[in-house]
Design a protein around this motif. Structure first.
Motif, PDB file in Angstrom:
ATOM      1  N   GLY A  27       0.371  -0.939   0.236  1.00 39.30           N
ATOM      2  CA  GLY A  27      -0.003  -0.610   0.071  1.00 39.30           C
ATOM      3  C   GLY A  27       0.484   1.271   0.457  1.00 39.30           C
ATOM      4  O   GLY A  27       0.916   2.199  -1.052  1.00 39.30           O
ATOM      5  N   TYR A  28       1.993   1.284   1.176  1.00 40.14           N
ATOM      6  CA  TYR A  28       2.718   2.397   1.345  1.00 40.14           C
ATOM      7  C   TYR A  28       3.397   3.004  -0.187  1.00 40.14           C
ATOM      8  O   TYR A  28       3.820   3.916  -0.753  1.00 40.14           O
ATOM      9  CB  TYR A  28       3.305   2.221   2.182  1.00 40.14           C
ATOM     10  N   GLY A  29       3.717   2.035  -0.556  1.00 43.91           N
ATOM     11  CA  GLY A  29       4.708   1.427  -1.968  1.00 43.91           C
ATOM     12  C   GLY A  29       4.487   2.163  -3.034  1.00 43.91           C
ATOM     13  O   GLY A  29       4.082   2.771  -4.405  1.00 43.91           O
ATOM     14  N   LEU A  30       2.553   1.604  -3.064  1.00 44.15           N
ATOM     15  CA  LEU A  30       1.641   1.997  -4.543  1.00 44.15           C
ATOM     16  C   LEU A  30       1.395   3.639  -4.244  1.00 44.15           C
ATOM     17  O   LEU A  30       1.589   4.321  -5.496  1.00 44.15           O
ATOM     18  CB  LEU A  30       0.122   1.297  -3.893  1.00 44.15           C
ATOM     19  N   VAL A  31       1.279   3.826  -2.782  1.00 44.88           N
ATOM     20  CA  VAL A  31       1.172   5.801  -2.784  1.00 44.88           C
ATOM     21  C   VAL A  31       2.065   6.532  -3.242  1.00 44.88           C
ATOM     22  O   VAL A  31       2.136   7.200  -3.864  1.00 44.88           O
ATOM     23  CB  VAL A  31       0.915   5.948  -1.520  1.00 44.88           C
ATOM     24  N   GLY A  32       3.518   6.011  -3.275  1.00 46.95           N
ATOM     25  CA  GLY A  32       4.202   6.338  -3.226  1.00 46.95           C
ATOM     26  C   GLY A  32       5.130   6.483  -5.059  1.00 46.95           C
ATOM     27  O   GLY A  32       5.114   7.580  -5.184  1.00 46.95           O
ATOM     28  N   ALA A  33       4.442   5.073  -5.244  1.00 47.91           N
ATOM     29  CA  ALA A  33       4.795   5.120  -6.895  1.00 47.91           C
ATOM     30  C   ALA A  33       3.302   6.196  -7.841  1.00 47.91           C
ATOM     31  O   ALA A  33       4.161   6.687  -8.721  1.00 47.91           O
ATOM     32  CB  ALA A  33       4.602   3.560  -7.217  1.00 47.91           C
ATOM     33  N   MET A  34       2.600   6.239  -6.666  1.00 46.36           N
ATOM     34  CA  MET A  34       1.129   7.569  -7.274  1.00 46.36           C
ATOM     35  C   MET A  34       1.938   8.755  -7.301  1.00 46.36           C
ATOM     36  O   MET A  34       1.729   9.205  -8.618  1.00 46.36           O
ATOM     37  CB  MET A  34       0.494   7.039  -6.709  1.00 46.36           C
ATOM     38  N   LEU A  71      -4.852  12.043  -7.848  1.00 44.22           N
ATOM     39  CA  LEU A  71      -5.064  13.786  -7.360  1.00 44.22           C
ATOM     40  C   LEU A  71      -6.157  14.519  -7.415  1.00 44.22           C
ATOM     41  O   LEU A  71      -6.185  15.887  -5.710  1.00 44.22           O
ATOM     42  CB  LEU A  71      -5.426  13.926  -9.278  1.00 44.22           C
ATOM     43  N   GLU A  72      -7.862  13.570  -7.316  1.00 45.75           N
ATOM     44  CA  GLU A  72      -8.756  14.396  -6.761  1.00 45.75           C
ATOM     45  C   GLU A  72      -8.502  14.554  -5.651  1.00 45.75           C
ATOM     46  O   GLU A  72      -8.956  15.584  -4.512  1.00 45.75           O
ATOM     47  CB  GLU A  72      -9.909  13.846  -7.417  1.00 45.75           C
ATOM     48  N   ARG A  73      -8.293  13.642  -5.232  1.00 45.29           N
ATOM     49  CA  ARG A  73      -8.848  13.291  -3.671  1.00 45.29           C
ATOM     50  C   ARG A  73      -7.264  14.356  -2.904  1.00 45.29           C
ATOM     51  O   ARG A  73      -7.449  14.916  -1.681  1.00 45.29           O
ATOM     52  CB  ARG A  73      -8.319  12.003  -3.059  1.00 45.29           C
ATOM     53  N   ILE A  74      -6.004  14.114  -3.140  1.00 46.14           N
ATOM     54  CA  ILE A  74      -4.948  14.987  -2.550  1.00 46.14           C
ATOM     55  C   ILE A  74      -5.915  16.503  -2.669  1.00 46.14           C
ATOM     56  O   ILE A  74      -4.971  17.152  -2.084  1.00 46.14           O
ATOM     57  CB  ILE A  74      -3.580  14.466  -4.055  1.00 46.14           C
ATOM     58  N   ALA A  75      -5.904  17.354  -4.095  1.00 44.16           N
ATOM     59  CA  ALA A  75      -6.666  18.417  -4.437  1.00 44.16           C
ATOM     60  C   ALA A  75      -7.389  18.573  -3.281  1.00 44.16           C
ATOM     61  O   ALA A  75      -7.187  20.123  -2.603  1.00 44.16           O
ATOM     62  CB  ALA A  75      -6.616  18.989  -5.508  1.00 44.16           C
ATOM     63  N   LYS A  76      -8.234  18.158  -2.328  1.00 45.64           N
ATOM     64  CA  LYS A  76      -9.090  17.905  -1.662  1.00 45.64           C
ATOM     65  C   LYS A  76      -8.861  18.335  -0.452  1.00 45.64           C
ATOM     66  O   LYS A  76      -9.374  18.938   0.268  1.00 45.64           O
ATOM     67  CB  LYS A  76     -11.204  17.089  -2.180  1.00 45.64           C
ATOM     68  N   LYS A  91      -7.785   6.193   2.078  1.00 45.05           N
ATOM     69  CA  LYS A  91      -7.666   5.753   0.626  1.00 45.05           C
ATOM     70  C   LYS A  91      -7.571   6.503  -0.613  1.00 45.05           C
ATOM     71  O   LYS A  91      -8.061   6.806  -1.889  1.00 45.05           O
ATOM     72  CB  LYS A  91      -9.355   7.073   0.626  1.00 45.05           C
ATOM     73  N   LEU A  92      -6.059   6.735  -0.171  1.00 45.71           N
ATOM     74  CA  LEU A  92      -5.392   6.951  -1.005  1.00 45.71           C
ATOM     75  C   LEU A  92      -4.283   6.325  -1.915  1.00 45.71           C
ATOM     76  O   LEU A  92      -4.441   5.965  -3.375  1.00 45.71           O
ATOM     77  CB  LEU A  92      -4.478   8.678  -0.649  1.00 45.71           C
ATOM     78  N   ASN A  93      -4.507   5.189  -1.409  1.00 50.79           N
ATOM     79  CA  ASN A  93      -4.052   3.487  -1.806  1.00 50.79           C
ATOM     80  C   ASN A  93      -4.485   3.476  -3.506  1.00 50.79           C
ATOM     81  O   ASN A  93      -6.235   3.462  -3.374  1.00 50.79           O
ATOM     82  CB  ASN A  93      -4.101   2.637  -0.601  1.00 50.79           C
ATOM     83  N   PRO A  94      -3.708   3.618  -4.271  1.00 47.65           N
ATOM     84  CA  PRO A  94      -4.940   3.115  -5.514  1.00 47.65           C
ATOM     85  C   PRO A  94      -4.559   2.152  -5.944  1.00 47.65           C
ATOM     86  O   PRO A  94      -5.489   1.582  -6.941  1.00 47.65           O
ATOM     87  CB  PRO A  94      -3.840   4.156  -7.017  1.00 47.65           C
ATOM     88  N   GLU A  95      -4.188   0.685  -4.894  1.00 46.89           N
ATOM     89  CA  GLU A  95      -4.273  -0.680  -5.791  1.00 46.89           C
ATOM     90  C   GLU A  95      -5.503  -1.202  -6.180  1.00 46.89           C
ATOM     91  O   GLU A  95      -5.431  -2.135  -6.907  1.00 46.89           O
ATOM     92  CB  GLU A  95      -4.118  -1.224  -3.731  1.00 46.89           C
ATOM     93  N   SER A  96      -7.170  -0.733  -5.546  1.00 49.24           N
ATOM     94  CA  SER A  96      -7.953  -1.026  -6.494  1.00 49.24           C
ATOM     95  C   SER A  96      -7.585  -0.619  -7.711  1.00 49.24           C
ATOM     96  O   SER A  96      -8.126  -1.994  -9.273  1.00 49.24           O
ATOM     97  CB  SER A  96      -9.536  -0.961  -6.071  1.00 49.24           C
ATOM     98  N   ALA A  97      -7.745   0.494  -8.445  1.00 53.94           N
ATOM     99  CA  ALA A  97      -7.485   1.059  -9.929  1.00 53.94           C
ATOM    100  C   ALA A  97      -6.437  -0.270 -10.571  1.00 53.94           C
ATOM    101  O   ALA A  97      -6.573  -0.059 -11.773  1.00 53.94           O
ATOM    102  CB  ALA A  97      -7.352   2.397  -9.307  1.00 53.94           C
ATOM    103  N   VAL A  98      -5.469  -0.418 -10.405  1.00 54.39           N
ATOM    104  CA  VAL A  98      -3.986  -0.260 -10.304  1.00 54.39           C
ATOM    105  C   VAL A  98      -4.379  -2.252 -10.696  1.00 54.39           C
ATOM    106  O   VAL A  98      -4.813  -2.267 -12.513  1.00 54.39           O
ATOM    107  CB  VAL A  98      -3.387  -0.435 -10.092  1.00 54.39           C
ATOM    108  N   VAL A  99      -5.336  -2.723  -9.939  1.00 52.63           N
ATOM    109  CA  VAL A  99      -5.775  -3.913 -10.389  1.00 52.63           C
ATOM    110  C   VAL A  99      -7.179  -4.348 -11.076  1.00 52.63           C
ATOM    111  O   VAL A  99      -6.260  -5.094 -12.235  1.00 52.63           O
ATOM    112  CB  VAL A  99      -6.266  -4.705  -8.971  1.00 52.63           C
ATOM    113  N   GLU A 100      -7.496  -3.486 -11.315  1.00 51.39           N
ATOM    114  CA  GLU A 100      -8.599  -3.352 -12.290  1.00 51.39           C
ATOM    115  C   GLU A 100      -8.265  -2.936 -13.349  1.00 51.39           C
ATOM    116  O   GLU A 100      -8.504  -3.667 -14.714  1.00 51.39           O
ATOM    117  CB  GLU A 100      -9.432  -2.242 -11.802  1.00 51.39           C
ATOM    118  N   ARG A 101      -7.342  -2.160 -13.768  1.00 54.91           N
ATOM    119  CA  ARG A 101      -6.588  -2.190 -14.658  1.00 54.91           C
ATOM    120  C   ARG A 101      -5.292  -3.098 -15.444  1.00 54.91           C
ATOM    121  O   ARG A 101      -5.627  -3.811 -16.598  1.00 54.91           O
ATOM    122  CB  ARG A 101      -5.691  -0.585 -14.441  1.00 54.91           C
TER     123      ARG A 101
END
Length: 223
Positions: A27-34, A71-76, A91-101
């Motif tokens: 999770g931390y790695g994916l947030v860092g990568a994003m 980006l949307e969550r970060i901006a808010k 909520k910032l962890n993009p894992e679900s979106a990465v998995v879907e892609r």
């Protein structure tokens, strides 16, 4: 080249779909990568403070659904906030979106939770080609037989920041000791002057990730 988020996910996921390391590390790695991809896209930046803050530079969608969701969550929620406060934001962890892609591209498949949730969701690899190509690229960079891209340096730095580089890159490190690999990754990160700003930001991200990873370990040990 795949997005950094996708490359980090594949490296932190075994071929049978199980985790390489702890759930929090991925999770931390994916947030860092994003965040590193958003920095390279010019959407966000990180201040040079001792406890750096994240700044939104341009909230215009990048066209990458994984990055735009973050980006949307970060901006808010996080514009101007300390970097350490958002690394562990679930909520910032993009894992679900990465998995879907990756699943839509046929790279992995999704095995749902089983046994009333006791067996976690897994993502076994269907097409090993993308990860094999990535690992060959990183092996060449570590061996010094190919020049690193800024993304190569970012991926390697994130793995090092999580403390899993020597485990994840055991074959690619070609017999390097843990210390030798760490030194080589540091050399790679410093090898591209054009990426100095991104490298400094990734260094800050790594410091935040290392803190986030170590705190649960310390709590577990002391208890």
């Amino acid at each position: 080249m795949m997005p950094t988020t996708d490359e980090v996910f594949l490296l932190l996921t075994k071929d049978d779909g199980k985790l390489e390391g702890m759930t929090t590390q991925r999770g931390y790695g994916l947030v860092g990568a994003m965040l590193s991809d958003l920095i390279r896209a010019g959407a966000i930046d990180v201040t040079a403070d001792k406890n750096p803050r994240l700044l939104v530079v341009d909230s215009t969608p990048t066209g990458d659904p994984v990055l735009d969701r973050g980006l949307e969550r970060i901006a808010k929620k996080f514009d101007g906030k300390k970097l350490s406060s958002l690394i562990s934001d679930g909520k910032l962890n993009p894992e679900s979106a990465v998995v879907e892609r990756l699943a839509s591209q046929g790279v992995i498949k999704v095995l749902e939770k089983a046994a009333w949730g006791l067996i976690p969701e897994r993502y076994p690899v269907l097409n090993p080609g993308p990860e094999q190509q990535l690992r060959r690229r990183l092996a060449a960079v570590l061996a010094g037989s190919a020049p690193p891209t800024l993304q190569d340096a970012t991926v390697l730095s994130i793995l090092q920041g999580l403390g899993v580089a020597h485990t994840v890159l055991k074959d690619e490190a070609a017999g390097m000791s843990k210390r030798d690999l760490a030194n080589r990754i540091e050399q790679v990160a410093a090898s591209d002057p054009s990426g100095e700003a991104v490298s400094k930001a990734v260094e800050s991200l790594n410091a935040a990730m290392m803190t986030a990873v170590m705190i649960p370990m310390v709590v577990t040990t002391t208890n």
